[in-house]
Design a protein around this motif. Structure first.
Motif, PDB file in Angstrom:
ATOM      1  N   ASP A  21     -38.219  13.171  34.137  1.00  0.00           N
ATOM      2  CA  ASP A  21     -39.518  13.745  33.768  1.00  0.00           C
ATOM      3  C   ASP A  21     -39.442  14.407  32.393  1.00  0.00           C
ATOM      4  N   LEU A  22     -38.358  15.155  32.139  1.00  0.00           N
ATOM      5  CA  LEU A  22     -38.196  15.823  30.851  1.00  0.00           C
ATOM      6  C   LEU A  22     -38.087  14.795  29.730  1.00  0.00           C
ATOM      7  N   GLU A  23     -37.314  13.756  29.948  1.00  0.00           N
ATOM      8  CA  GLU A  23     -37.181  12.724  28.918  1.00  0.00           C
ATOM      9  C   GLU A  23     -38.542  12.110  28.601  1.00  0.00           C
ATOM     10  N   ARG A  24     -39.320  11.813  29.621  1.00  0.00           N
ATOM     11  CA  ARG A  24     -40.667  11.255  29.426  1.00  0.00           C
ATOM     12  C   ARG A  24     -41.549  12.223  28.637  1.00  0.00           C
ATOM     13  N   ASP A  25     -41.527  13.503  29.007  1.00  0.00           N
ATOM     14  CA  ASP A  25     -42.372  14.484  28.337  1.00  0.00           C
ATOM     15  C   ASP A  25     -41.934  14.739  26.900  1.00  0.00           C
ATOM     16  N   LEU A  26     -40.633  14.679  26.639  1.00  0.00           N
ATOM     17  CA  LEU A  26     -40.149  14.822  25.264  1.00  0.00           C
ATOM     18  C   LEU A  26     -40.655  13.664  24.406  1.00  0.00           C
ATOM     19  N   VAL A  51     -28.296   9.068  28.313  1.00  0.00           N
ATOM     20  CA  VAL A  51     -26.900   8.961  27.891  1.00  0.00           C
ATOM     21  C   VAL A  51     -26.218   7.915  28.770  1.00  0.00           C
ATOM     22  N   VAL A  52     -25.569   6.959  28.123  1.00  0.00           N
ATOM     23  CA  VAL A  52     -24.876   5.878  28.817  1.00  0.00           C
ATOM     24  C   VAL A  52     -23.407   6.246  28.947  1.00  0.00           C
ATOM     25  N   THR A  53     -22.846   5.997  30.122  1.00  0.00           N
ATOM     26  CA  THR A  53     -21.421   6.250  30.340  1.00  0.00           C
ATOM     27  C   THR A  53     -20.689   4.916  30.433  1.00  0.00           C
ATOM     28  N   PRO A  54     -19.476   4.867  29.933  1.00  0.00           N
ATOM     29  CA  PRO A  54     -18.715   3.616  30.022  1.00  0.00           C
ATOM     30  C   PRO A  54     -18.397   3.298  31.482  1.00  0.00           C
ATOM     31  N   SER A  55     -18.294   2.015  31.755  1.00  0.00           N
ATOM     32  CA  SER A  55     -17.963   1.608  33.115  1.00  0.00           C
ATOM     33  C   SER A  55     -16.500   1.901  33.412  1.00  0.00           C
ATOM     34  N   LYS A  56     -16.223   2.128  34.682  1.00  0.00           N
ATOM     35  CA  LYS A  56     -14.858   2.371  35.139  1.00  0.00           C
ATOM     36  C   LYS A  56     -14.195   1.032  35.424  1.00  0.00           C
ATOM     37  N   PRO A  57     -12.869   0.998  35.456  1.00  0.00           N
ATOM     38  CA  PRO A  57     -12.191  -0.263  35.770  1.00  0.00           C
ATOM     39  C   PRO A  57     -12.705  -0.847  37.090  1.00  0.00           C
ATOM     40  N   GLY A  58     -13.045  -2.132  37.059  1.00  0.00           N
ATOM     41  CA  GLY A  58     -13.539  -2.802  38.252  1.00  0.00           C
ATOM     42  C   GLY A  58     -15.053  -2.757  38.385  1.00  0.00           C
ATOM     43  N   GLU A  59     -15.750  -1.950  37.559  1.00  0.00           N
ATOM     44  CA  GLU A  59     -17.203  -1.875  37.605  1.00  0.00           C
ATOM     45  C   GLU A  59     -17.786  -2.776  36.532  1.00  0.00           C
ATOM     46  N   ARG A  60     -18.991  -3.226  36.763  1.00  0.00           N
ATOM     47  CA  ARG A  60     -19.665  -4.071  35.786  1.00  0.00           C
ATOM     48  C   ARG A  60     -20.732  -3.259  35.068  1.00  0.00           C
ATOM     49  N   GLY A  61     -20.875  -3.498  33.777  1.00  0.00           N
ATOM     50  CA  GLY A  61     -21.926  -2.855  33.008  1.00  0.00           C
ATOM     51  C   GLY A  61     -21.659  -1.383  32.753  1.00  0.00           C
ATOM     52  N   GLU A  62     -22.678  -0.721  32.221  1.00  0.00           N
ATOM     53  CA  GLU A  62     -22.583   0.701  31.925  1.00  0.00           C
ATOM     54  C   GLU A  62     -23.455   1.469  32.894  1.00  0.00           C
ATOM     55  N   GLY A  63     -23.160   2.749  33.057  1.00  0.00           N
ATOM     56  CA  GLY A  63     -23.955   3.594  33.915  1.00  0.00           C
ATOM     57  C   GLY A  63     -24.705   4.623  33.098  1.00  0.00           C
ATOM     58  N   LEU A  64     -25.581   5.347  33.755  1.00  0.00           N
ATOM     59  CA  LEU A  64     -26.307   6.423  33.097  1.00  0.00           C
ATOM     60  C   LEU A  64     -25.707   7.746  33.543  1.00  0.00           C
ATOM     61  N   ALA A  65     -25.491   8.636  32.591  1.00  0.00           N
ATOM     62  CA  ALA A  65     -24.986   9.964  32.919  1.00  0.00           C
ATOM     63  C   ALA A  65     -26.096  10.743  33.614  1.00  0.00           C
ATOM     64  N   ILE A  66     -25.742  11.432  34.666  1.00  0.00           N
ATOM     65  CA  ILE A  66     -26.727  12.196  35.427  1.00  0.00           C
ATOM     66  C   ILE A  66     -27.172  13.400  34.622  1.00  0.00           C
ATOM     67  N   ALA A  67     -28.491  13.546  34.495  1.00  0.00           N
ATOM     68  CA  ALA A  67     -29.130  14.703  33.870  1.00  0.00           C
ATOM     69  C   ALA A  67     -28.665  14.934  32.427  1.00  0.00           C
ATOM     70  N   GLN A  68     -28.490  13.843  31.678  1.00  0.00           N
ATOM     71  CA  GLN A  68     -28.130  13.949  30.267  1.00  0.00           C
ATOM     72  C   GLN A  68     -29.065  13.076  29.446  1.00  0.00           C
ATOM     73  N   ILE A  69     -29.502  13.618  28.306  1.00  0.00           N
ATOM     74  CA  ILE A  69     -30.432  12.921  27.426  1.00  0.00           C
ATOM     75  C   ILE A  69     -29.914  13.044  25.995  1.00  0.00           C
ATOM     76  N   ALA A  70     -29.914  11.931  25.267  1.00  0.00           N
ATOM     77  CA  ALA A  70     -29.601  11.977  23.837  1.00  0.00           C
ATOM     78  C   ALA A  70     -30.917  12.143  23.099  1.00  0.00           C
ATOM     79  N   LEU A  71     -30.903  13.025  22.108  1.00  0.00           N
ATOM     80  CA  LEU A  71     -32.132  13.393  21.415  1.00  0.00           C
ATOM     81  C   LEU A  71     -31.884  13.413  19.916  1.00  0.00           C
ATOM     82  N   ALA A  72     -32.737  12.740  19.170  1.00  0.00           N
ATOM     83  CA  ALA A  72     -32.652  12.755  17.714  1.00  0.00           C
ATOM     84  C   ALA A  72     -33.665  13.764  17.194  1.00  0.00           C
TER      85      ALA A  72
END
Length: 120
Positions: free
Chosen positions: A26-31, A41-62
């Motif tokens: 909601d905050l990301e949308r309102d910003l 914020v994208v987190t790198p995948s762990k060994p054995g996982e496919r793709g990237e994940g999203l960091a919980i409750a983290q937003i990158a802001l310019a």
């Protein structure tokens, strides 16, 4: 978005994880509606996982101007009114940052944030 200059917003609150994730989205949308450029914020995948994940409750802001910082603080004020236990940590790529809570979201926090942005 130029990731070298991104600020990272990290949210924490006395809430179940699912509600914190919803609050973050909601905050990301309102910003974005306030004219700020954001991405999850994208987190790198762990060994054995496919793709990237999203960091919980983290937003990158310019942020590029003091006006953007004021828009951010005004948006955060609404979220602090909604969730009094919310804490938002804003960090620069260098690791320096500021912690904003319902108790310190006043003018001095805006000034600190503007000063931090000005040195990016």
């Amino acid at each position: 978005m130029s990731h070298e200059r991104d600020l990272k917003l990290m949210l924490a609150a006395d809430l179940p994880e699912a509600l914190l994730v919803r609050l973050s989205r909601d905050l990301e949308r309102d910003l974005r509606r306030s004219g700020l450029e954001t991405v999850p914020v994208v987190t790198p995948s762990k060994p054995g996982e496919r793709g990237e994940g999203l960091a919980i409750a983290q937003i990158a802001l310019a942020l590029v101007s003091g006006r953007s910082a004021v828009a951010l603080i005004e948006c955060l004020k609404a979220y602090f009114a909604r969730e009094r236990t919310l804490t938002v940590k804003i960090k620069r790529p260098t690791g320096e940052g500021i912690e904003i809570t319902a108790q310190n979201v006043g003018d001095s926090a805006v000034l600190d944030l503007v000063n931090a942005i000005g040195t990016l």
